[in-house]
Scaffold this motif. Structure first.
Motif, PDB file in Angstrom:
ATOM      1  N   VAL A   1       0.879  -1.169   0.000  1.00 44.73           N
ATOM      2  CA  VAL A   1       0.000   0.000   0.000  1.00 44.73           C
ATOM      3  C   VAL A   1       0.919   1.221   0.000  1.00 44.73           C
ATOM      4  O   VAL A   1       1.521   1.555   1.013  1.00 44.73           O
ATOM      5  CB  VAL A   1      -0.934  -0.011   1.230  1.00 44.73           C
ATOM      6  CG1 VAL A   1      -1.832   1.222   1.236  1.00 44.73           C
ATOM      7  CG2 VAL A   1      -1.769  -1.289   1.241  1.00 44.73           C
TER       8      VAL A   1
ATOM      9  N   CYS B   1      -4.173  -9.539   3.682  1.00 45.60           N
ATOM     10  CA  CYS B   1      -4.803  -9.870   2.401  1.00 45.60           C
ATOM     11  C   CYS B   1      -4.998 -11.388   2.283  1.00 45.60           C
ATOM     12  O   CYS B   1      -6.067 -11.865   1.886  1.00 45.60           O
ATOM     13  CB  CYS B   1      -3.916  -9.336   1.282  1.00 45.60           C
ATOM     14  SG  CYS B   1      -4.579  -9.604  -0.337  1.00 45.60           S
TER      15      CYS B   1
ATOM     16  N   ARG C   1      -7.312   1.269   3.318  1.00 46.70           N
ATOM     17  CA  ARG C   1      -6.921   1.636   1.942  1.00 46.70           C
ATOM     18  C   ARG C   1      -6.861   0.386   1.061  1.00 46.70           C
ATOM     19  O   ARG C   1      -7.359   0.362  -0.055  1.00 46.70           O
ATOM     20  CB  ARG C   1      -5.549   2.330   2.022  1.00 46.70           C
ATOM     21  CG  ARG C   1      -4.995   2.901   0.769  1.00 46.70           C
ATOM     22  CD  ARG C   1      -5.672   4.201   0.410  1.00 46.70           C
ATOM     23  NE  ARG C   1      -6.558   3.965  -0.699  1.00 46.70           N
ATOM     24  CZ  ARG C   1      -7.495   4.806  -1.124  1.00 46.70           C
ATOM     25  NH1 ARG C   1      -7.705   5.952  -0.505  1.00 46.70           N
ATOM     26  NH2 ARG C   1      -8.238   4.516  -2.148  1.00 46.70           N
ATOM     27  N   MET C   2      -6.256  -0.682   1.608  1.00 47.90           N
ATOM     28  CA  MET C   2      -6.119  -1.921   0.836  1.00 47.90           C
ATOM     29  C   MET C   2      -7.495  -2.518   0.500  1.00 47.90           C
ATOM     30  O   MET C   2      -7.742  -2.960  -0.624  1.00 47.90           O
ATOM     31  CB  MET C   2      -5.292  -2.938   1.634  1.00 47.90           C
ATOM     32  CG  MET C   2      -5.117  -4.256   0.918  1.00 47.90           C
ATOM     33  SD  MET C   2      -4.325  -5.511   1.933  1.00 47.90           S
ATOM     34  CE  MET C   2      -5.696  -6.087   2.919  1.00 47.90           C
TER      35      MET C   2
ATOM     36  N   GLU D   1     -10.306  -0.980   0.231  1.00 49.99           N
ATOM     37  CA  GLU D   1     -10.925  -0.118  -0.784  1.00 49.99           C
ATOM     38  C   GLU D   1     -10.293  -0.397  -2.162  1.00 49.99           C
ATOM     39  O   GLU D   1     -10.987  -0.653  -3.141  1.00 49.99           O
ATOM     40  CB  GLU D   1     -10.670   1.337  -0.349  1.00 49.99           C
ATOM     41  CG  GLU D   1     -11.167   2.401  -1.281  1.00 49.99           C
ATOM     42  CD  GLU D   1     -12.642   2.678  -1.070  1.00 49.99           C
ATOM     43  OE1 GLU D   1     -13.157   2.346   0.012  1.00 49.99           O
ATOM     44  OE2 GLU D   1     -13.260   3.210  -2.013  1.00 49.99           O
ATOM     45  N   ASP D   2      -8.969  -0.403  -2.210  1.00 50.36           N
ATOM     46  CA  ASP D   2      -8.262  -0.500  -3.489  1.00 50.36           C
ATOM     47  C   ASP D   2      -8.411  -1.876  -4.132  1.00 50.36           C
ATOM     48  O   ASP D   2      -8.471  -2.000  -5.356  1.00 50.36           O
ATOM     49  CB  ASP D   2      -6.763  -0.206  -3.304  1.00 50.36           C
ATOM     50  CG  ASP D   2      -6.498   1.265  -2.998  1.00 50.36           C
ATOM     51  OD1 ASP D   2      -7.462   2.056  -3.060  1.00 50.36           O
ATOM     52  OD2 ASP D   2      -5.342   1.611  -2.689  1.00 50.36           O
ATOM     53  N   LEU D   3      -8.447  -2.921  -3.308  1.00 53.78           N
ATOM     54  CA  LEU D   3      -8.515  -4.283  -3.859  1.00 53.78           C
ATOM     55  C   LEU D   3      -9.941  -4.853  -3.851  1.00 53.78           C
ATOM     56  O   LEU D   3     -10.123  -6.059  -4.033  1.00 53.78           O
ATOM     57  CB  LEU D   3      -7.550  -5.216  -3.117  1.00 53.78           C
ATOM     58  CG  LEU D   3      -6.055  -4.868  -3.224  1.00 53.78           C
ATOM     59  CD1 LEU D   3      -5.196  -5.923  -2.539  1.00 53.78           C
ATOM     60  CD2 LEU D   3      -5.622  -4.728  -4.680  1.00 53.78           C
ATOM     61  N   ASN D   4     -10.918  -3.986  -3.600  1.00 48.19           N
ATOM     62  CA  ASN D   4     -12.341  -4.369  -3.692  1.00 48.19           C
ATOM     63  C   ASN D   4     -12.742  -5.527  -2.784  1.00 48.19           C
ATOM     64  O   ASN D   4     -13.540  -6.379  -3.164  1.00 48.19           O
ATOM     65  CB  ASN D   4     -12.710  -4.721  -5.151  1.00 48.19           C
ATOM     66  CG  ASN D   4     -12.304  -3.634  -6.107  1.00 48.19           C
ATOM     67  OD1 ASN D   4     -11.204  -3.665  -6.677  1.00 48.19           O
ATOM     68  ND2 ASN D   4     -13.148  -2.661  -6.268  1.00 48.19           N
TER      69      ASN D   4
END
Ligand code: AMP
Length: 282
Positions: A109, A133, A159-160, A162-165
């Protein structure tokens, strides 16, 4: 409470739970459980049908010369502590299963990972994001619980997600403290009696910082004052960072605003301690 040691077994159970439409709350930990961890477990129990706790001392989030080898591990005591809590599953995988020979994939991230703790622990948050993850992929929880004690970690995980759905709600729980204010941490067990006493300076500095910000002091002045307080404690060996930051970007707060993060990372002897508080100013 069932103890599960492999991702494959865990997945089979998850598949079954999902088929029964059970909601799953997940609490990732590195063990050496204390009241801070237990508060997350309590919250997960309240919010979900099924609670899963993981214990895994993640080798890739420790740097060279850090405390991976001596990190406290006491699986039996941990089991004893949570077995009366109504935890449904304890996921306790082996490092060789999660990182087999040839393992090559990491989650980074950017940006947030390079600030505050990231400056002093290169690669740490890459290790954290990667293991979280992987655990999210194995367990697919509806909700996952993290402590504000590791504030930067909560921002990075959010953030992760959000970014990786990931379709996972991240819930941040308040920091649980000892009566004298010291944030509970598995690493507090490293402290000698004198060091333990000296460690109370962290909460004192945070609270004084809060008082000054609420009195509308300039955040840069407050950062100076916090550092002065910490330096007065003889056993504080190294202040890695201490001061007033923006709670979203983690950059130093240079002007007055309504929301601040006060965060501290320092060493007492060889023990690295971190703590923080969020301050809202009207
Ligand atoms: P760890 O075992 O240190 O990786 O911590 C596992 C989880 O417990 C993380 O989400 C931490 O932020 C949380 N945690 C650790 N100490 C505390 C505390 N004193 N209060 C609340 N949560 C905590």
């Amino acid at each position: 409470m069932e103890i599960i040691r492999t991702p494959r077994m865990m997945r089979e159970i998850i598949k079954d739970l999902k088929a029964k439409s059970k909601s799953i709350g997940f609490v990732p930990t590195m063990g050496a459980l204390h009241e801070g961890h237990l508060s997350l477990i309590r919250r997960a129990k309240d919010d979900n049908d099924i609670t899963i706790v993981s214990i895994f001392v993640n080798p890739i989030q420790f740097g060279k010369g850090e405390d991976f080898d001596r990190y406290p591990r006491d699986f039996d005591t941990d089991c004893e502590k949570i077995k009366n809590f109504g935890v449904d599953y304890l996921f306790y995988p082996d490092a060789k299963i999660l990182y087999p020979e040839g393992y090559s994939t990491f989650v980074n991230v950017e940006n947030l990972s390079n600030k505050l703790c990231g400056k002093f622990r290169p690669g740490h948050f890459r290790g954290v994001a990667t293991i979280v993850c992987k655990l999210f992929n194995i367990i697919s929880p509806n909700r996952a619980y993290f402590g504000q004690k590791d504030y930067q970690q909560t921002l990075i995980i959010k953030r992760m997600v959000e970014d990786l759905n990931f379709d996972i709600e991240i819930i941040v729980c308040p920091t649980v403290r000892e009566v004298d204010g010291l944030a509970m941490s598995s690493r507090n067990s490293y402290l000698s009696e004198k060091e333990r006493e000296a460690a109370t300076v962290i909460y004192k500095a945070l609270k004084e910082g809060e008082r000054l910000l609420k009195a509308h002091e300039d955040p840069r002045e407050v950062t100076n004052k916090i550092n002065e307080i910490l330096k007065e404690e003889r056993l504080v060996k190294e202040i890695q960072y201490a001061g007033v930051f923006d709670p979203l970007t983690l950059d130093e707060a240079k002007e007055k605003k309504n929301n601040y993060l006060i965060a501290i990372a320092l060493k007492i002897g060889d023990t690295r301690l971190i703590d923080n508080i969020l301050v809202e100013v009207n």
